[in-house]
Design an enzyme around this catalytic site. Structure first.
Site, short mmCIF file in Angstrom:
data_model
loop_
_atom_site.label_atom_id
_atom_site.label_comp_id
_atom_site.label_asym_id
_atom_site.label_seq_id
_atom_site.Cartn_x
_atom_site.Cartn_y
_atom_site.Cartn_z
N ASP A 23 0.55 -0.90 -0.19
CA ASP A 23 -0.18 -0.01 -0.30
C ASP A 23 1.15 1.48 0.29
O ASP A 23 1.46 1.65 1.17
CB ASP A 23 -0.89 -0.08 1.29
N GLU B 88 2.87 11.30 1.18
CA GLU B 88 2.42 12.16 1.14
C GLU B 88 2.56 13.29 0.90
O GLU B 88 3.22 14.25 2.40
CB GLU B 88 1.81 11.77 2.97
N ASP C 101 2.02 5.25 0.60
CA ASP C 101 1.33 6.45 1.53
C ASP C 101 2.58 7.69 0.75
O ASP C 101 2.54 7.72 1.79
CB ASP C 101 0.91 6.41 3.03
N TYR D 204 -10.51 12.37 6.69
CA TYR D 204 -11.04 12.75 7.97
C TYR D 204 -9.35 13.66 7.66
O TYR D 204 -8.74 13.91 6.67
CB TYR D 204 -10.31 11.41 8.65
#
Length: 262
Positions: free
Chosen positions: A133, A137, A135, A201
């Protein structure tokens, strides 16, 4: 994804304990993807019969930009071993997280991309994982205090192709995506990705709600509904979207009060 996953698992685990008394164990949720992020630094693990996937947080781009460093690899090995008792469970390594850098440098050259993708395959094989996965950012963004380049989005697309070719079509390749659906060319990576986890979120700061469902006077910069629409408009098929749900509060320290239920 930041620290939110620790609280997500803390509260969800309590709910799963209550439900397990009336629901048969070892039965995954039917037809749905339920992903739980499990961190390297917290002992909490959800009851596996209530999730379909566990993403282990985190791995990072190593110091030489050509491989992966895993936080607490012994814990990852233990979690992967849970699949013997829960064969429906998929365990993946999540690479990145807020403030995790070196992605831009790694993705900038063919040599380092291919070496990184090869290490993804090695880790999947060594730990018995079901995929990775991503991620990062975020591509082209230095907001997390990491390096970035205007070419990151293009390089990210090539990186997804390289990882897919390295791990094969029988393993999973997913990613975490900011609520605004920025930074990534989704149509360009669609053929390589199994699903996209929306980080719906951390979308506002007090006094605004950080994960409001719809637009209101207390909504922050984005709502959950808008996050989904942004991803659909960006070209992500609805069938590949996984909605992020925060089970935590977000506020200012002095606003916190402890109330007893009567």
């Amino acid at each position: 994804m930041k620290i939110v996953q620790v609280w997500l698992l803390t509260l969800l685990s309590s709910c799963w304990c209550l439900l397990s008394a009336v629901t048969p164990v070892h039965v995954p949720p039917s037809g749905k993807i339920i992903v739980a992020y499990v961190t390297s630094w917290n002992p909490i693990i959800p009851e596996p019969q209530w999730v379909t996937h566990i993403n282990y947080a985190f791995g990072h781009v190593n110091e030489t930009f050509d491989g992966i460093r895993i936080d607490n690899p012994e814990r990852l090995q233990m979690i992967s071993g849970m699949k013997k008792e829960y064969p429906h469970l998929k365990v993946m390594l999540s690479i990145g997280g807020w403030g995790s850098g070196r992605f831009s440098e790694m993705a900038a050259t063919e040599a380092t991309r291919l070496s990184f993708a090869k290490d993804c395959r090695k880790i999947v094989e060594d730990f018995g994982l079901d995929g990775v996965d991503m991620d990062w950012e975020y591509p082209t963004s230095a907001a997390a205090g990491i390096s970035s380049s205007p070419d990151d989005t293009e390089h990210f697309t090539i990186l997804m192709r390289n990882i897919r070719e390295a791990i094969g079509n029988d393993k999973l390749l997913t990613m975490a995506s900011v609520s605004s659906a920025r930074f990534v060319d989704f149509p360009a990576i669609d053929e390589y990705m199994d699903f996209i986890n929306i980080m719906s979120y951390d979308m506002g700061r007090p006094p605004f709600h950080h994960s409001p469902l719809y637009r209101s006077s207390i909504a922050g910069r984005t709502t959950v509904d808008e996050a989904v629409e942004y991803h659909l408009a960006a070209g992500v098929p609805a069938s590949k979207l996984v909605l992020g749900m925060p089970f935590l509060w977000a506020g200012r320290k002095n606003d916190f009060r402890l109330y007893r239920l009567s």
